[in-house]
Design a protein around this motif. Structure first.
Motif, PDB file in Angstrom:
ATOM      1  N   LEU A  92       8.696   6.032  -6.338  1.00 41.58           N
ATOM      2  CA  LEU A  92       8.414   6.802  -5.118  1.00 41.58           C
ATOM      3  C   LEU A  92       6.921   6.800  -4.805  1.00 41.58           C
ATOM      4  N   LYS A  93       6.106   6.859  -5.852  1.00 45.96           N
ATOM      5  CA  LYS A  93       4.648   6.811  -5.660  1.00 45.96           C
ATOM      6  C   LYS A  93       4.240   5.481  -5.033  1.00 45.96           C
ATOM      7  N   ARG A  94       4.787   4.373  -5.558  1.00 54.02           N
ATOM      8  CA  ARG A  94       4.451   3.055  -5.027  1.00 54.02           C
ATOM      9  C   ARG A  94       4.891   2.910  -3.565  1.00 54.02           C
ATOM     10  N   LEU A  95       6.035   3.471  -3.226  1.00 53.77           N
ATOM     11  CA  LEU A  95       6.522   3.396  -1.848  1.00 53.77           C
ATOM     12  C   LEU A  95       5.603   4.180  -0.914  1.00 53.77           C
ATOM     13  N   PHE A  96       5.151   5.354  -1.367  1.00 52.15           N
ATOM     14  CA  PHE A  96       4.246   6.151  -0.536  1.00 52.15           C
ATOM     15  C   PHE A  96       2.931   5.399  -0.315  1.00 52.15           C
ATOM     16  N   GLU A  97       2.416   4.763  -1.353  1.00 46.67           N
ATOM     17  CA  GLU A  97       1.179   3.987  -1.213  1.00 46.67           C
ATOM     18  C   GLU A  97       1.372   2.826  -0.239  1.00 46.67           C
ATOM     19  N   LEU A  98       2.567   2.248  -0.252  1.00 46.40           N
ATOM     20  CA  LEU A  98       2.862   1.129   0.647  1.00 46.40           C
ATOM     21  C   LEU A  98       2.863   1.579   2.104  1.00 46.40           C
ATOM     22  N   SER A  99       3.196   2.836   2.350  1.00 46.70           N
ATOM     23  CA  SER A  99       3.286   3.328   3.736  1.00 46.70           C
ATOM     24  C   SER A  99       1.938   3.301   4.445  1.00 46.70           C
ATOM     25  N   SER A 100       0.846   3.268   3.688  1.00 46.34           N
ATOM     26  CA  SER A 100      -0.480   3.198   4.303  1.00 46.34           C
ATOM     27  C   SER A 100      -1.158   1.855   4.039  1.00 46.34           C
ATOM     28  N   ALA A 101      -0.400   0.906   3.470  1.00 46.41           N
ATOM     29  CA  ALA A 101      -0.957  -0.416   3.170  1.00 46.41           C
ATOM     30  C   ALA A 101      -0.964  -1.287   4.421  1.00 46.41           C
ATOM     31  N   GLU A 102      -1.725  -2.378   4.370  1.00 46.94           N
ATOM     32  CA  GLU A 102      -1.774  -3.276   5.516  1.00 46.94           C
ATOM     33  C   GLU A 102      -0.435  -3.970   5.699  1.00 46.94           C
ATOM     34  N   LYS A 103      -0.121  -4.280   6.931  1.00 47.42           N
ATOM     35  CA  LYS A 103       1.155  -4.909   7.263  1.00 47.42           C
ATOM     36  C   LYS A 103       1.312  -6.224   6.500  1.00 47.42           C
ATOM     37  N   GLY A 104       2.498  -6.446   5.966  1.00 51.93           N
ATOM     38  CA  GLY A 104       2.770  -7.671   5.228  1.00 51.93           C
ATOM     39  C   GLY A 104       2.867  -7.456   3.733  1.00 51.93           C
ATOM     40  N   LYS A 105       2.315  -6.341   3.219  1.00 52.63           N
ATOM     41  CA  LYS A 105       2.436  -6.034   1.801  1.00 52.63           C
ATOM     42  C   LYS A 105       3.887  -5.655   1.492  1.00 52.63           C
ATOM     43  N   LYS A 106       4.303  -5.908   0.255  1.00 51.36           N
ATOM     44  CA  LYS A 106       5.669  -5.540  -0.120  1.00 51.36           C
ATOM     45  C   LYS A 106       5.729  -5.104  -1.576  1.00 51.36           C
ATOM     46  N   PHE A 107       6.820  -4.439  -1.916  1.00 57.90           N
ATOM     47  CA  PHE A 107       7.047  -3.921  -3.264  1.00 57.90           C
ATOM     48  C   PHE A 107       8.515  -4.130  -3.604  1.00 57.90           C
ATOM     49  N   GLU A 108       8.766  -4.807  -4.723  1.00 51.30           N
ATOM     50  CA  GLU A 108      10.138  -5.106  -5.134  1.00 51.30           C
ATOM     51  C   GLU A 108      10.502  -4.272  -6.355  1.00 51.30           C
ATOM     52  N   PHE A 109      11.703  -3.672  -6.333  1.00 51.00           N
ATOM     53  CA  PHE A 109      12.172  -2.850  -7.447  1.00 51.00           C
ATOM     54  C   PHE A 109      13.669  -2.618  -7.307  1.00 51.00           C
ATOM     55  N   LEU A 110      14.359  -2.518  -8.414  1.00 51.72           N
ATOM     56  CA  LEU A 110      15.791  -2.177  -8.456  1.00 51.72           C
ATOM     57  C   LEU A 110      16.648  -3.037  -7.530  1.00 51.72           C
ATOM     58  N   ALA A 166      10.652  -3.440  -0.366  1.00 53.30           N
ATOM     59  CA  ALA A 166      10.048  -2.572   0.651  1.00 53.30           C
ATOM     60  C   ALA A 166       8.884  -3.319   1.294  1.00 53.30           C
ATOM     61  N   TYR A 167       8.834  -3.281   2.631  1.00 59.16           N
ATOM     62  CA  TYR A 167       7.791  -3.977   3.395  1.00 59.16           C
ATOM     63  C   TYR A 167       6.942  -2.964   4.147  1.00 59.16           C
ATOM     64  N   ALA A 168       5.628  -3.173   4.117  1.00 56.31           N
ATOM     65  CA  ALA A 168       4.732  -2.367   4.947  1.00 56.31           C
ATOM     66  C   ALA A 168       4.790  -2.916   6.366  1.00 56.31           C
ATOM     67  N   GLU A 169       5.049  -2.022   7.332  1.00 57.72           N
ATOM     68  CA  GLU A 169       5.182  -2.463   8.723  1.00 57.72           C
ATOM     69  C   GLU A 169       4.259  -1.687   9.654  1.00 57.72           C
ATOM     70  N   GLY A 170       3.147  -1.188   9.141  1.00 60.47           N
ATOM     71  CA  GLY A 170       2.180  -0.497   9.994  1.00 60.47           C
ATOM     72  C   GLY A 170       2.650   0.877  10.403  1.00 60.47           C
ATOM     73  N   GLY A 171       2.303   1.894   9.632  1.00 55.22           N
ATOM     74  CA  GLY A 171       2.724   3.260   9.938  1.00 55.22           C
ATOM     75  C   GLY A 171       4.139   3.578   9.479  1.00 55.22           C
ATOM     76  N   LYS A 172       4.757   2.625   8.805  1.00 53.82           N
ATOM     77  CA  LYS A 172       6.096   2.835   8.276  1.00 53.82           C
ATOM     78  C   LYS A 172       6.369   1.757   7.235  1.00 53.82           C
ATOM     79  N   ILE A 173       7.419   1.969   6.445  1.00 55.84           N
ATOM     80  CA  ILE A 173       7.893   0.914   5.561  1.00 55.84           C
ATOM     81  C   ILE A 173       9.357   0.665   5.884  1.00 55.84           C
ATOM     82  N   VAL A 174       9.817  -0.535   5.538  1.00 52.73           N
ATOM     83  CA  VAL A 174      11.228  -0.861   5.705  1.00 52.73           C
ATOM     84  C   VAL A 174      11.767  -1.241   4.343  1.00 52.73           C
TER      85      VAL A 174
END
Length: 423
Positions: free
Chosen positions: A262-280, A284-292
């Motif tokens: 959950l911490k990593r996902l929250f950090e991704l929400s403010s990351a630059e667009k194009g960053k991603k995090f894989e788990f389970l 999760a993709y950073a999409e500028g002001g949101k993650i998908v």
């Protein structure tokens, strides 16, 4: 033992294994159903994990219900897939849904206060989020009438009322984590701190109230948005975002999440667009002001000859290629004779290039970037391609190479939802 007045005049189906807890619940509701106008039924699931013992337990439940005219729905697991505890849990949920769709208003399970304490301790030990302190709570139409009753209270009720039951021997082995907590941790905790199980229950109810508040905030502020391919989580305060992310993770039926995820996902929400995090098994993709958040996005190995493709679903996307001009709606049109015999309908591959309509040629990846098509959707958009040359990005744009003009002899129409507009 239970206040049934809250279920007055409702249709309750009790999930019965034949064990002490579920038999106590079934017996109690059966004994008091008339005074509360409850319409009682039962369900039993034979997982076939314990072979003849499982069948004997189900036969015991069938006999008990038949003698009391309690309608019983019996489910038998005939799947060839490996029978793990997790798959068994998912299958049971499917059984619950079946009886709810069949007329029951609620499915009641026999989880009690000690089970709740096990759940809270287990969640704490594996590093789950704060919401894990909520323990066992009613979830929609799945209810837990015994959750405020202790193990000792249920034992006393069974003994005083002569309630018959069968023992599942696997409950007394230490092969499972929860059994170890049940058999070793909780008894020692009660010795060290008298009333520990009840105190954990009180804490879990307070935590549950907090979680309900946050759930209301998530809905009110529209933090979550679900579409056919994933879940969008809008950036917001950490305390709310993490709970929204947890809801999203559970939507994918993932259990082994931790606070670190959950911490990593929250950090991704403010990351630059194009960053991603894989788990389970999720990405999760950073999409500028949101993650998908989506299931792992793997290029689908689909390749259908264009000449034989007409109307079907490909990779979960409805795509129709027809010579009949649509009466309404959005569509692309192309010169049929400009599409070579080797063309196929497929998804993107490394090296794909695209010549824009009345524009220059570039890599398909660069085109997607220019069009601001989210990363998580790029592998899901159907293409018409001849080798590495993309002739149509279905639902978005055709290549300049297949555009129609005054010399076009045959026009085809490409009808597909525009995934670039999925939010």
């Amino acid at each position: 033992m239970i206040d049934l007045s809250v279920y007055a005049n409702r249709r309750i189906c009790v999930a019965v294994s034949g064990g002490r807890d579920s038999m106590a619940l079934l017996n109690f509701i059966y004994t008091h159903m008339r005074e509360h106008g409850i319409v009682l039924s039962a369900l039993n699931c034979d997982h076939k994990i314990r072979g003849k013992e499982s069948k004997a337990d189900s036969d015991f439940v069938k006999k008990y219900c038949a003698e009391r005219n309690i309608p019983l729905t019996f489910f038998e697991w005939n799947s060839n897939e490996a029978k793990t505890e997790e798959r068994a849990r998912i299958w049971r949920r499917q059984c619950y849904e079946a009886v709810l769709n069949g007329g029951a208003e609620f499915v009641a399970t026999a989880h009690h206060m000690n089970d709740n304490a096990e759940t809270v301790l287990f969640n704490l030990a594996r590093g789950s989020s704060v919401s894990g302190l909520s323990g066992i709570c009613d979830s929609g139409k799945i209810i837990h009438p015994l959750v405020s009753c202790t193990r000792a209270q249920i034992d006393e009720y069974v003994l005083s009322n002569g309630v018959p039951y069968v023992d599942d021997e696997t409950n007394f082995t230490e092969n499972y984590t929860r059994n170890k907590i049940r058999l070793n941790v909780l008894p020692e905790l009660e010795k060290a701190v008298s009333g520990a199980v009840k105190n954990i229950y009180s804490l879990s109810r307070l935590a549950s109230e907090d979680e309900e508040y946050f759930k209301e905030q998530i809905e009110k502020r529209k933090i979550l948005n679900f579409n056919k391919f994933g879940v969008t989580i809008r950036a917001c305060e950490s305390v709310i975002f993490k709970r929204a992310a947890l809801q999203a993770i559970k939507r994918f039926r993932k259990k082994d999440y931790t606070q670190e995820h959950l911490k990593r996902l929250f950090e991704l929400s403010s990351a630059e667009k194009g960053k991603k995090f894989e788990f389970l098994g999720l990405t999760a993709y950073a999409e500028g002001g949101k993650i998908v958040l989506t299931e792992e996005n793997i290029c689908l190995p689909v390749s259908i000859p264009f000449e034989t493709y007409r109307a079907e679903e490909i990779g979960g996307v409805k795509l129709v290629i027809t010579e009949q001009k649509p009466d309404s709606g959005k569509y692309l049109k192309a010169d049929a004779f400009a599409i070579g015999k080797n063309a196929v309908v497929r998804f993107r591959r490394k090296g794909d290039r695209f010549k824009k309509f009345k524009g220059g040629e570039k890599s398909l990846g660069d085109y997607f970037t220019d069009e601001k098509i989210p990363l998580y959707l790029r592998d899901r958009i159907p293409l018409i391609a001849d080798g590495s040359c993309v002739l149509a990005v279905c639902g978005v744009e055709i290549s300049d190479a297949v555009k129609t003009d005054e010399n076009t002899q045959k026009t085809i129409y490409i009808i597909s939802e525009n995934l670039s507009e999925v939010t």
